[in-house]
Design an enzyme around this catalytic site. Structure first.
Site, PDB file in Angstrom:
ATOM      1  CG  LEU A 122      -1.984  -1.059   1.326  1.00  0.00           C
ATOM      2  CD1 LEU A 122      -2.701  -0.996   2.671  1.00  0.00           C
ATOM      3  CD2 LEU A 122      -2.988  -0.892   0.190  1.00  0.00           C
ATOM      4  CG  ASP A 123       0.245   4.286  -2.846  1.00  0.00           C
ATOM      5  OD1 ASP A 123       0.954   3.447  -3.416  1.00  0.00           O
ATOM      6  OD2 ASP A 123      -0.719   4.872  -3.374  1.00  0.00           O
ATOM      7  CD  GLN A 124       5.435   7.773   3.580  1.00  0.00           C
ATOM      8  OE1 GLN A 124       6.019   8.002   2.514  1.00  0.00           O
ATOM      9  NE2 GLN A 124       5.845   8.243   4.739  1.00  0.00           N
ATOM     10  CB  THR A 126      -2.872   3.653   0.616  1.00  0.00           C
ATOM     11  OG1 THR A 126      -2.779   4.464  -0.553  1.00  0.00           O
ATOM     12  CG2 THR A 126      -4.126   2.791   0.526  1.00  0.00           C
ATOM     13  CG  HIS A 207       1.258   5.331  -7.041  1.00  0.00           C
ATOM     14  ND1 HIS A 207       1.423   5.203  -5.678  1.00  0.00           N
ATOM     15  CD2 HIS A 207       2.465   5.715  -7.526  1.00  0.00           C
ATOM     16  CE1 HIS A 207       2.680   5.492  -5.357  1.00  0.00           C
ATOM     17  NE2 HIS A 207       3.331   5.789  -6.458  1.00  0.00           N
TER      18      HIS A 207
END
Ligand code: URA
Length: 258
Positions: A122-124, A126, A207
């Site tokens: 997961l993105d930072q 998210t 993303h």
């Protein structure tokens, strides 16, 4: 049926035949059923060990290595296998350790023994459901797009959400690195110029949700993953970890043919 591993007599010396644990005991210890009921399940041909239906009661298995299915569903009998959900907080890096000392998901797992893998990233920024396991094969398959495991995201976006957007996203749109289609799109809520939308898709390019929604004019303000396959976030607070239950674990193995 002749047994490949006949039950040794009480007097027998240690040998290949006396190694392992009786299948019915392994099944009851795994919570499948009482020992008695497990015996009936074996006789009824409902139990597979390493891909082979076992109907004799004398069978012994090594719980550390045996792959056991009950009615086609994988049952975890290896106590060394770990399957967890972490509700990843926003702002935390999705890595087990960071050489610059930034907060990362490894900080939440330090107390746990052995090598653990996070399933995908997961993105930072998210939040939400991240699966953690030490079963590398399971992790690899869950990440592989060919198994089409669905992931569900809730996105808070700057609206307005145009009419017909769901159909457009289900048909697919073209991003810089190729087309993307969603499996489902739902407008959950609208509040002035903001909207909450739910998206289900089965791919994991970097993303992807943020890029997709930006592409259709809906910049994401907050993104939460709420579900992978049949495993959902329940009431875990950000940073909380819980072990998956038996049904959830079986569902993941089933989803990727293990
Ligand atoms: N899509 C994104 O844009 N970010 C994530 O973290 C996961 C999916």
């Amino acid at each position: 049926m002749t047994s490949e591993h006949p039950t040794p007599s009480r007097a027998s010396q240690p040998s290949a035949d006396s190694e392992g644990v009786r299948l019915q005991k392994v099944l009851s210890q795994a919570g499948v059923a009482s020992r008695r009921a497990a015996e009936e399940m074996i006789v009824e041909g409902r139990i597979e060990v390493d891909g082979e239906v076992v109907t004799e009661l004398g069978r012994r298995v090594d719980p550390a290595t045996a792959v056991i299915h009950v009615d086609g569903d994988r049952v975890m009998v290896n106590e060394n296998l770990t399957h967890l959900v972490l509700n990843k907080p926003r702002g935390i890096l999705c890595t087990m350790s960071d050489d610059q000392g930034r907060p990362c998901i490894g900080d939440y797992l330090r107390e746990r023994q052995g090598k653990l893998f996070h399933v995908g990233r997961l993105d930072q920024d998210t939040e939400g459901l991240l699966l953690i396991t030490n079963d590398g094969e399971l992790a690899n398959r869950l990440m592989h797009p060919s198994y089409r495991v669905r992931k569900t995201y809730l996105a808070d976006v700057l609206g307005p959400v145009p009419k017909g957007l769901g159909q457009r996203l289900r048909n697919g749109v073209e991003l810089d690195d190729g087309p993307v289609k969603v499996d489902r799109f739902k407008l959950v809520d609208v509040n002035q110029n903001r909207a909450l939308v739910e998206i289900v898709l089965h791919e994991g390019r970097k993303h992807i949700v943020r890029r997709l929604l930006k592409h259709v004019g809906l910049p994401v303000q907050r993104l939460v993953r709420t579900q992978i396959g049949e495993v959902r976030l329940t009431t875990e607070r950000p940073g909380a970890i819980r072990p998956l239950n038996r049904q959830e674990i079986s569902s993941l193995y089933r989803a990727v043919g293990l």
